[in-house]
Design a protein around this motif. Structure first.
Motif, PDB file in Angstrom:
ATOM      1  N   PRO B 122       0.823  -1.208   0.000  1.00 15.36           N
ATOM      2  CA  PRO B 122       0.000   0.000   0.000  1.00 15.36           C
ATOM      3  C   PRO B 122       0.859   1.260   0.000  1.00 15.36           C
ATOM      4  N   PRO B 123       0.319   2.381  -0.539  1.00 12.25           N
ATOM      5  CA  PRO B 123       1.093   3.622  -0.578  1.00 12.25           C
ATOM      6  C   PRO B 123       1.428   4.103   0.835  1.00 12.25           C
ATOM      7  N   GLY B 124       2.613   4.677   0.988  1.00 13.30           N
ATOM      8  CA  GLY B 124       3.026   5.195   2.299  1.00 13.30           C
ATOM      9  C   GLY B 124       3.677   4.148   3.178  1.00 13.30           C
ATOM     10  N   ASP B 125       3.534   2.878   2.789  1.00 11.80           N
ATOM     11  CA  ASP B 125       4.051   1.779   3.602  1.00 11.80           C
ATOM     12  C   ASP B 125       5.573   1.816   3.699  1.00 11.80           C
ATOM     13  N   SER B 126       6.222   2.120   2.568  1.00 10.88           N
ATOM     14  CA  SER B 126       7.687   2.064   2.567  1.00 10.88           C
ATOM     15  C   SER B 126       8.270   3.163   3.444  1.00 10.88           C
ATOM     16  N   VAL B 127       7.609   4.323   3.493  1.00 10.81           N
ATOM     17  CA  VAL B 127       8.102   5.423   4.339  1.00 10.81           C
ATOM     18  C   VAL B 127       7.981   5.030   5.810  1.00 10.81           C
ATOM     19  N   MET B 128       6.805   4.521   6.196  1.00 17.50           N
ATOM     20  CA  MET B 128       6.606   4.130   7.591  1.00 17.50           C
ATOM     21  C   MET B 128       7.503   2.952   7.968  1.00 17.50           C
ATOM     22  N   ASP B 129       7.724   2.073   7.011  1.00 19.33           N
ATOM     23  CA  ASP B 129       8.602   0.932   7.265  1.00 19.33           C
ATOM     24  C   ASP B 129      10.034   1.411   7.508  1.00 19.33           C
ATOM     25  N   PHE B 130      10.458   2.418   6.735  1.00 18.86           N
ATOM     26  CA  PHE B 130      11.792   2.987   6.914  1.00 18.86           C
ATOM     27  C   PHE B 130      11.927   3.630   8.303  1.00 18.86           C
ATOM     28  N   ILE B 131      10.890   4.407   8.690  1.00 18.29           N
ATOM     29  CA  ILE B 131      10.924   5.072  10.001  1.00 18.29           C
ATOM     30  C   ILE B 131      10.951   4.025  11.118  1.00 18.29           C
ATOM     31  N   LEU B 132      10.164   2.975  10.950  1.00 20.46           N
ATOM     32  CA  LEU B 132      10.129   1.914  11.967  1.00 20.46           C
ATOM     33  C   LEU B 132      11.488   1.227  12.100  1.00 20.46           C
ATOM     34  N   ARG B 133      12.111   0.952  10.954  1.00 24.24           N
ATOM     35  CA  ARG B 133      13.424   0.285  10.991  1.00 24.24           C
ATOM     36  C   ARG B 133      14.491   1.187  11.592  1.00 24.24           C
ATOM     37  N   LEU B 134      14.366   2.489  11.294  1.00 23.72           N
ATOM     38  CA  LEU B 134      15.302   3.454  11.883  1.00 23.72           C
ATOM     39  C   LEU B 134      15.107   3.501  13.402  1.00 23.72           C
ATOM     40  N   HIS B 135      13.857   3.494  13.825  1.00 20.58           N
ATOM     41  CA  HIS B 135      13.526   3.587  15.248  1.00 20.58           C
ATOM     42  C   HIS B 135      13.932   2.324  16.008  1.00 20.58           C
ATOM     43  N   ALA B 136      13.721   1.179  15.392  1.00 18.24           N
ATOM     44  CA  ALA B 136      13.914  -0.087  16.115  1.00 18.24           C
ATOM     45  C   ALA B 136      15.335  -0.630  16.016  1.00 18.24           C
ATOM     46  N   GLU B 137      16.009  -0.340  14.901  1.00 14.37           N
ATOM     47  CA  GLU B 137      17.318  -0.991  14.697  1.00 14.37           C
ATOM     48  C   GLU B 137      18.337  -0.110  13.990  1.00 14.37           C
ATOM     49  N   MET B 138      18.027   1.160  13.800  1.00 14.16           N
ATOM     50  CA  MET B 138      18.917   2.095  13.084  1.00 14.16           C
ATOM     51  C   MET B 138      19.386   1.511  11.746  1.00 14.16           C
ATOM     52  N   LEU B 139      18.515   0.763  11.094  1.00 19.22           N
ATOM     53  CA  LEU B 139      18.774   0.129   9.790  1.00 19.22           C
ATOM     54  C   LEU B 139      19.957  -0.849   9.857  1.00 19.22           C
ATOM     55  N   ALA B 140      20.256  -1.354  11.060  1.00 21.96           N
ATOM     56  CA  ALA B 140      21.447  -2.194  11.219  1.00 21.96           C
ATOM     57  C   ALA B 140      21.111  -3.601  11.706  1.00 21.96           C
ATOM     58  N   GLY B 141      19.844  -3.996  11.640  1.00 21.20           N
ATOM     59  CA  GLY B 141      19.483  -5.352  12.044  1.00 21.20           C
ATOM     60  C   GLY B 141      19.649  -5.588  13.538  1.00 21.20           C
ATOM     61  N   LEU B 142      19.978  -6.826  13.882  1.00 19.82           N
ATOM     62  CA  LEU B 142      20.074  -7.203  15.297  1.00 19.82           C
ATOM     63  C   LEU B 142      21.106  -6.373  16.068  1.00 19.82           C
ATOM     64  N   PRO B 143      22.313  -6.114  15.500  1.00 17.54           N
ATOM     65  CA  PRO B 143      23.259  -5.277  16.258  1.00 17.54           C
ATOM     66  C   PRO B 143      22.678  -3.902  16.595  1.00 17.54           C
TER      67      PRO B 143
END
Lengths: 55, 389
Positions: B122-143
């Motif tokens: 759905p539209p807007g999903d990729s932006v929110m997904d990016f923000i969530l990944r930044l918030h939860a893992e700083m785009l760095a996975g488990l580390p």
């Protein structure tokens, strides 16, 4: 002794209200739970605004 | 509290704050849109309005799956999500049954009829997904997750040491008093103390539940290793099956095994966090609290019969209870707005803390003596305290 000082009571009460409100909102169903959450988070915000305005 | 103890607490408060402030600011800023993620999602992708119709029936579920197979005959269905809020069936497909979740794409079907509504994310999903990944893992996975968990621990230390310092640093003052006629740094210190104390409990709850969330991956891994792997041992070398039993049969069997529970999503046979022979039907309770507690049921994908109900261990139950207390999404829109305001208040505490630590000047050096230049207000207060002890 430390806790008996009057300036400790407001933060203790605010913390208790916040904690009980947040947990209450999670445990209690319906609007009562929602109100508990609003009171729990509204209390610290209102106290903050009141003291900041007074200053 | 003697001077040495006071200095030690001040050291803890200073360094725990310095270590975590930048990351906390990032978490507070990225957390703001995440509080309203449901509303943002509904704005870009409004929910259906066919309330009252029979939803998630066997016909709709199986029609959705067969529709996905018709559209992508060479791909495998990986997950069926029953979106009760938007009254939709979401399917995720990937080229192979053991591809990682990053390689899946979404198809959206009506929960009433199983008709395809939308092919693609759905539209807007990729932006929110990016923000969530930044918030939860700083785009760095488990580390990244574990690092942010560590920052959460530093934040908790900063809160506790800040509360301890409140007493000696405001000895002659009443609660909430702000010294307008003193230096601007003391005024900032008083505001920092006031806002920190009033929002401290909320910040502590959100911080500690965030630490708990950062441990989600290792905790689920521990559960899979200790409790699930021995049960799936006999199947582990089988290839991932293409199910014979329809997904609706698996859901019906799981819900019959756990009365009062409703299915939230189903994963198809896979070697990636699942079983190659079974559907895993994830069920949840009906109440506000129990809806956060998931119980997985393994259903044989050939026969559609329940093979195993996996009881969740206490540490995963703790994690599930902690999650809403971190997200603030369980008390309606009012709670969300208050949550967002406290998020902004926390940004103010962090900002005032940065000013107090690094906003030094000529006067601060004179007052502070042996202290660093940026600690003017704290040093000024410390000198006042030391003068009386």
């Amino acid at each position: 002794m430390l806790l008996l000082r009057s300036k400790w009571w407001p933060p203790i009460w605010i913390s208790v209200v916040t904690f009980v409100g947040l947990v209450g909102a999670l445990v209690v169903e319906g609007p009562v739970g929602d109100i508990a959450g609003a009171v729990g988070l509204g209390a610290p915000l209102l106290v903050t605004v009141w003291f900041l305005r007074r200053a | 509290m003697n001077n040495q103890v006071l200095r030690r607490w001040r050291w803890w408060h200073k360094w725990s704050s310095i270590v975590c402030t930048l990351f906390l600011l990032m978490l507070c800023v990225t957390g703001l849109p995440l509080i309203f993620s449901d509303e943002i999602s509904n704005f870009f992708d409004p929910p259906a309005s066919d309330a009252g119709a029979k939803l998630f029936g066997a016909t709709a579920l199986d029609a959705a799956v067969s529709g996905a197979h018709s559209a992508y005959p060479k791909e495998s269905v990986r997950l069926v999500y029953l979106d009760h809020d938007k009254q939709r069936i979401l399917l995720r497909l990937s080229p192979g049954p053991d591809d990682t979740f990053d390689h899946t794409h979404q198809m959206t079907f009506s929960a009433e009829s199983g008709v395809l509504l939308h092919d693609g994310d759905p539209p807007g999903d990729s932006v929110m997904d990016f923000i969530l990944r930044l918030h939860a893992e700083m785009l760095a996975g488990l580390p990244g997750e574990l690092f942010l968990g560590l920052m959460g621990v530093a934040f908790a230390v900063a809160i506790v040491s800040g509360v301890v310092l409140y007493a000696p640093f405001s000895r002659r003052m009443g609660f909430g008093e702000i010294r307008r006629k003193r230096s601007s740094r003391l005024r900032w210190l008083d505001m920092h103390n006031l806002i920190g104390l009033t929002s401290g409990c909320w910040a502590m709850i959100v911080g500690l539940t965030g630490v708990m969330n950062s441990l989600a991956t290792p905790l689920f891994g521990l559960w899979e290793m200790r409790d699930v792997a021995p049960i799936l041992g006999p199947y582990i070398h089988d290839p991932a099956l293409a199910p014979h039993a329809p997904v609706s049969v698996a859901i019906r069997a799981a819900e019959a095994a756990l009365p009062g529970m409703a299915t939230t999503f189903v994963t198809y046979p896979t070697h990636i966090s699942g079983s190659p022979d079974h559907y895993v039907v994830w069920t949840q309770g009906q109440s506000k609290l129990r809806s956060r507690m998931l119980t997985p049921v393994l259903v044989d994908s050939r026969t559609g019969t329940v093979a195993f109900v996996a009881a969740m261990p206490w540490y995963l139950r703790m994690l599930e209870i902690c999650r809403p207390l971190h997200f603030g999404d369980y008390g309606g829109l009012t709670l969300k707005w208050l949550w967002a305001l406290l998020d902004v208040v926390t940004i103010a505490v962090l900002g005032s803390g940065v000013y107090l630590l690094f906003g030094g000047g000529r006067k601060s050096r004179v007052v502070a003596g042996d202290a660093t230049a940026g600690e003017a207000a704290l040093a000024e207060e410390l000198l006042l305290v030391e003068g009386r002890t």
